[in-house]
Design an enzyme around this catalytic site. Structure first.
Site, PDB file in Angstrom:
ATOM      1  N   PRO A  51       0.795  -1.603  -0.308  1.00  0.00           N
ATOM      2  CA  PRO A  51      -0.196   0.000  -0.154  1.00  0.00           C
ATOM      3  C   PRO A  51       1.279   1.611   0.001  1.00  0.00           C
ATOM      4  O   PRO A  51       2.165   1.256   0.330  1.00  0.00           O
ATOM      5  CB  PRO A  51      -0.586  -0.130   1.569  1.00  0.00           C
ATOM      6  CG  PRO A  51      -1.221  -1.386   1.581  1.00  0.00           C
ATOM      7  CD  PRO A  51       0.671  -2.104   1.381  1.00  0.00           C
ATOM      8  N   GLY A  54       2.894   4.604   3.684  1.00  0.00           N
ATOM      9  CA  GLY A  54       3.557   4.376   5.267  1.00  0.00           C
ATOM     10  C   GLY A  54       4.562   3.567   3.928  1.00  0.00           C
ATOM     11  O   GLY A  54       5.968   2.929   4.262  1.00  0.00           O
ATOM     12  N   ASP A 120      14.312 -12.428   7.420  1.00  0.00           N
ATOM     13  CA  ASP A 120      14.280 -13.030   8.785  1.00  0.00           C
ATOM     14  C   ASP A 120      13.723 -14.011   8.785  1.00  0.00           C
ATOM     15  O   ASP A 120      13.409 -14.220   9.994  1.00  0.00           O
ATOM     16  CB  ASP A 120      13.227 -11.291   9.353  1.00  0.00           C
ATOM     17  CG  ASP A 120      13.764 -10.080   9.483  1.00  0.00           C
ATOM     18  OD1 ASP A 120      13.546  -9.850  10.237  1.00  0.00           O
ATOM     19  OD2 ASP A 120      14.793 -10.116  10.119  1.00  0.00           O
TER      20      ASP A 120
END
Lengths: 277, 277
Positions: A51, A54, A120
């Site tokens: 999106p 952010g 990660d």
């Protein structure tokens, strides 16, 4: 049985070719922006799925600066690989906080043999990233095989300090020479191939990287006409290329001449002082 | 539009993970033996497909030394991928003189998304190899992106000279410390994660690689008990680890002290000679 000691727990370090391929990067944070940065140099087409709100500023800049190379899909991944056309991608890189979503993308990729890396989540990755150095066509990668990035960065720093910064230019010129030589003496292997390889070897042995990096179009043609065509390698100065004094002078100055001068001054001063006593 | 200048014509350098995977290497010459050497460190299972006659001696030694890790199929590739079970492989590396046969294997692999490299046929490769350096868990790769291996080797030499040879040991110890810390203060992220990261960062900043490499099991436990548990990083000498004098002494001696002594001697000699005049 005598087993060599260095075996095991390592990776296969490779230079993956992505020119003209499709890479999907899922995520909008700092790591996703590092992925975009790494993939941009490969001439892949990149789709960033995240999106807008952010979105990491560096990724925003990349999207703006490379509108033909990067497509931004302004939405979240909705766990619908078919709708996304995930099978059309040649590589998928995820950098999401949502571990379960990453896991789901990775599983799909692995089931369909799409090379995948999930930041990660090492067990889900086909490959890992490492510390990178780039100088034109020269690319160096440092991997600690999962033992942590801090020392990889220390090693990177040592390596960067050991390089002059001219290596990329030298490699690019040598690459250009190889291409021209292949036109002048074409063929894979055979007599021409051997002669090209022998001449290039001699050149790389007799010129240093700094001198190779200074070749331009004119001096390259002159080098080939007066060198290759006559089956020898002229020295750099014959083509107007000076050895870079500053490359050796300043280190020499600091490391040897200065201490000598200081020692000399101390020697003379001691002599004078002893005379006065 | 301001385009950054370093973009394009590069690769994505990655550390491919092959532990427990199946790798097929087709060929019996020098390059095939380099491939076996590279893949062995990854803990993959390797199948070498090539007739015994003319098999490179180094590959023969590898096959003998690693009987559980390497399977030798003593025959030629007969262009029958189904019979060979090619789909069972996670990676295929060909190093054959027969270009058409290589091409045929590569096409099959690409159609079925099996990562493939054919030595000497760049357009068919998903990835390239480069110059490699290995020191325990530390792996470094140098790529010239197709501009020739000679300069890659010169860069490799510069890099090897810049390293002390202790980096691998240091990385291995830091990796071991991270594992123990994760047991003592478990959890991904959160307060424990932040505290672990902060302490490891401080350690890597305050100790040099040579000192880190000298940690053994006892000093590691002592470091954690007297350091981590008390939220500080003790200096190496507090754990009986001496800074390696020879790492800095001999370069210093040659580079600075000797010229100073010579300068001093010349200074005194000049003074004495001038007095006599």
């Amino acid at each position: 049985m005598d087993m060599p000691t260095q075996r095991g727990s390592g990776s296969l370090l490779v230079a993956w070719q992505l020119a003209g391929k499709n890479v999907l990067i899922v995520g909008g944070g700092e790591i996703a922006s590092q992925r975009v940065d790494s993939v941009l140099v490969t001439d892949a087409h990149i789709t960033v799925l995240t999106p807008s709100s952010g979105l990491n500023p560096r990724t925003q800049r990349f999207i703006a600066e490379y509108p033909t190379q990067i497509t931004h899909l302004d939405k979240k991944y909705d766990n619908n690989p078919a709708e996304l056309g995930l099978l059309n991608y040649d590589m998928v890189l995820t950098a999401l906080d949502d571990v379960e979503l990453s896991r789901s993308i990775c599983q799909y990729c692995r089931d369909h043999r799409i090379p995948v890396n999930a930041a990660d989540i090492p067990p889900l990755c086909d490959f890992y990233f490492g510390s990178q150095i780039r100088d034109g066509p020269l690319q160096i990668m440092i991997s600690t095989n999962g033992n942590g990035p801090k020392l990889a960065n220390l090693v990177k720093r040592k390596i960067v300090q050991s390089l002059s910064g001219n290596e990329g230019a030298a490699i690019q010129k040598v690459g250009a020479l190889r291409v021209i030589l292949k036109e002048r003496a074409p063929g894979v292997g055979g007599d021409n191939g051997k002669r090209r390889m022998a001449w290039m070897t001699k050149l790389c042995n007799e010129w240093d990287m700094d001198e190779l990096g200074k070749l331009d179009d004119d001096s390259m043609i002159k080098l080939l006409n007066e060198g290759w065509e006559k089956n020898h390698v002229p020295p750099p100065h014959a083509l107007g290329i000076k050895h870079s004094v500053e490359m050796t002078f300043y280190p020499m100055l600091v490391n040897s001449i200065l201490p000598s001068l200081i020692g000399f001054a101390v020697g003379v001063a001691s002599c004078v002082w002893l005379r006065k006593k």
